[in-house]
Design a protein around this motif. Structure first.
Motif, PDB file in Angstrom:
ATOM      1  N   ARG A   1      -6.509   9.537   1.840  1.00 20.15           N
ATOM      2  CA  ARG A   1      -6.480   8.054   2.534  1.00 20.15           C
ATOM      3  C   ARG A   1      -7.857   7.341   2.297  1.00 20.15           C
ATOM      4  O   ARG A   1      -7.990   6.224   1.712  1.00 20.15           O
ATOM      5  CB  ARG A   1      -6.613   8.201   3.848  1.00 20.15           C
TER       6      ARG A   1
ATOM      7  N   ARG B   1       0.437   0.786   7.169  1.00 21.93           N
ATOM      8  CA  ARG B   1       0.433   1.251   8.544  1.00 21.93           C
ATOM      9  C   ARG B   1      -0.911   1.190   9.143  1.00 21.93           C
ATOM     10  O   ARG B   1      -0.809   1.310  10.422  1.00 21.93           O
ATOM     11  CB  ARG B   1       0.983   2.765   8.514  1.00 21.93           C
ATOM     12  N   ASP B   2      -1.989   1.113   8.126  1.00 23.97           N
ATOM     13  CA  ASP B   2      -3.379   1.184   8.834  1.00 23.97           C
ATOM     14  C   ASP B   2      -4.162  -0.229   8.472  1.00 23.97           C
ATOM     15  O   ASP B   2      -5.411  -0.223   8.357  1.00 23.97           O
ATOM     16  CB  ASP B   2      -4.161   2.288   8.440  1.00 23.97           C
TER      17      ASP B   2
ATOM     18  N   SER C   1       4.779  10.842   2.377  1.00 22.29           N
ATOM     19  CA  SER C   1       4.718  10.935   3.845  1.00 22.29           C
ATOM     20  C   SER C   1       3.684  12.429   3.739  1.00 22.29           C
ATOM     21  O   SER C   1       2.939  12.275   5.015  1.00 22.29           O
ATOM     22  CB  SER C   1       5.704  10.819   4.619  1.00 22.29           C
TER      23      SER C   1
ATOM     24  N   ARG D   1       2.828   6.424  -2.696  1.00 21.94           N
ATOM     25  CA  ARG D   1       3.900   7.076  -3.440  1.00 21.94           C
ATOM     26  C   ARG D   1       3.508   7.300  -4.919  1.00 21.94           C
ATOM     27  O   ARG D   1       3.840   8.528  -5.461  1.00 21.94           O
ATOM     28  CB  ARG D   1       5.092   5.873  -3.605  1.00 21.94           C
TER      29      ARG D   1
ATOM     30  N   ARG E   1       0.223  11.115  13.859  1.00 17.69           N
ATOM     31  CA  ARG E   1      -0.465  12.058  12.987  1.00 17.69           C
ATOM     32  C   ARG E   1      -2.153  11.799  13.243  1.00 17.69           C
ATOM     33  O   ARG E   1      -2.383  10.810  13.668  1.00 17.69           O
ATOM     34  CB  ARG E   1      -0.177  11.677  11.466  1.00 17.69           C
TER      35      ARG E   1
ATOM     36  N   THR F   1       0.724  -1.203   0.008  1.00 11.72           N
ATOM     37  CA  THR F   1       0.055  -0.045  -0.118  1.00 11.72           C
ATOM     38  C   THR F   1       1.000   1.224  -0.202  1.00 11.72           C
ATOM     39  O   THR F   1       0.627   2.328  -0.347  1.00 11.72           O
ATOM     40  CB  THR F   1      -0.922   0.164   1.261  1.00 11.72           C
TER      41      THR F   1
HETATM   42  O1   DC Z   1       6.121   2.014   3.193  1.00 14.40           O
HETATM   43  P1   DC Z   1       6.379   3.158   2.375  1.00 14.40           P
HETATM   44  O2   DC Z   1       7.770   3.881   2.910  1.00 14.40           O
HETATM   45  O3   DC Z   1       6.592   2.712   0.775  1.00 14.40           O
HETATM   46  O4   DC Z   1       5.373   4.275   2.363  1.00 14.40           O
HETATM   47  C1   DC Z   1       5.222   5.465   2.000  1.00 14.40           C
HETATM   48  C2   DC Z   1       4.456   6.519   2.767  1.00 14.40           C
HETATM   49  O5   DC Z   1       3.202   6.226   2.702  1.00 14.40           O
HETATM   50  C3   DC Z   1       5.044   6.633   4.384  1.00 14.40           C
HETATM   51  O6   DC Z   1       5.152   7.961   4.584  1.00 14.40           O
HETATM   52  C4   DC Z   1       3.976   6.034   5.086  1.00 14.40           C
HETATM   53  C5   DC Z   1       2.620   6.254   4.277  1.00 14.40           C
HETATM   54  N1   DC Z   1       1.806   5.004   4.306  1.00 14.40           N
HETATM   55  C6   DC Z   1       0.749   5.242   4.890  1.00 14.40           C
HETATM   56  O7   DC Z   1       0.412   6.412   5.456  1.00 14.40           O
HETATM   57  N2   DC Z   1      -0.475   4.042   4.806  1.00 14.40           N
HETATM   58  C7   DC Z   1      -0.211   3.073   4.332  1.00 14.40           C
HETATM   59  N3   DC Z   1      -0.874   2.027   4.371  1.00 14.40           N
HETATM   60  C8   DC Z   1       0.993   2.872   3.618  1.00 14.40           C
HETATM   61  C9   DC Z   1       1.991   3.891   3.545  1.00 14.40           C
END
Ligand code: DC
Length: 237
Positions: free
Chosen positions: A122, A143-144, A113, A39, A200, A34
């Motif tokens: 989101r 992350r979620d 980010s 990105r 956040r 994700t």
């Molecule tokens: O895991 P990554 O470094 O490729 O993620 C890129 C950015 O996206 C990072 O700042 C966190 C965010 N992200 C998010 O907020 N929720 C997700 N499910 C995946 C990544």
């Protein structure tokens, strides 16, 4: 056998995507990164000159308002997909263009980010992720995932390692890339990112109550995967 949903969340530099990919291969499931989707949206915003492809500070200026005003149009014109390559790896596409390489830069990571805190972004991505995983047979990392995208996932893993161990791993990666990092700076960066991820307003990184925590600070990659395969097999019984 029932095809379950595996949600993998955790701190940065924990090896989430490597683990998720290997588990998907082991299970014969589809893997969805994700982070790559956040990105890709960031890359689109950079191309539309609504996001500065520089440091975080550069975004604190006037562009932030412009980005917020235009995010709806950006999202309406952003189609993200994953295309499986002949070697089995997946590349992310943005409106049909393979952007796998372009999204892996530090600049796009910083941009991601920034846009990851925007509620419309989101909502847009979470809806697509839920669609992709609705029939199960999926390993999704982010992350979620266990808290927001699939709170009902049958298996939730929360990966962690001490900040020092993660800084050490990141330090080695940077050296391999030919950079000359300072260890204290790398550690400070890991701690800063942890703080931002967990504090956040929008979907902060949080361990789901029913997640299984895997602390890989003192595990080899093999030990870790054996442990995770065992957890997965038990869950599928
Ligand atoms: O895991 P990554 O470094 O490729 O993620 C890129 C950015 O996206 C990072 O700042 C966190 C965010 N992200 C998010 O907020 N929720 C997700 N499910 C995946 C990544």
């Amino acid at each position: 056998m029932k095809q379950i949903i595996v949600a993998i969340d955790g701190y940065s530099s924990c090896g989430k995507s490597t683990i998720a990919k290997q588990l998907a291969q082991y299970a014969g499931y589809r893997y969805i990164d994700t982070g790559a989707m956040y990105r890709a949206v960031a890359l689109q915003a950079i191309r539309k000159q609504l996001l500065e492809p520089k440091s975080n500070d550069a975004l604190e200026g006037g562009n932030k308002g412009a980005l917020a005003d235009h995010i709806g149009i950006i999202l309406d014109n952003t189609h993200i997909d994953f295309v499986v390559q002949s070697d089995g790896t997946q590349h992310v596409t943005l409106n049909g263009e393979d952007v796998e390489k372009q999204i892996r830069t530090l600049e796009v990571g910083n941009g991601a980010s920034q846009i990851a805190v925007i509620p419309e972004v989101r909502r847009f991505l979470v809806a697509q992720q839920q669609q992709m995983g609705k029939n199960g047979g999926i390993v999704m990392d982010g992350r979620d995932i266990g808290t927001v995208v699939f709170p009902e996932a049958e298996l939730k893993l929360f990966l962690t390692a001490s900040p020092e161990v993660r800084a050490e791993r990141r330090y080695k990666e940077l050296i391999e890339k030919g950079e000359q990092p300072v260890m204290a700076d790398v550690l400070a960066d890991v701690n800063d990112r942890d703080y931002r991820d967990t504090h956040r307003d929008e979907s902060p990184l949080r361990q789901a109550d029913d997640a299984i925590v895997v602390d890989n600070s003192h595990m080899t990659r093999e030990e870790q995967m054996t442990h995770i395969y065992h957890i997965f097999d038990e869950k599928c019984k």
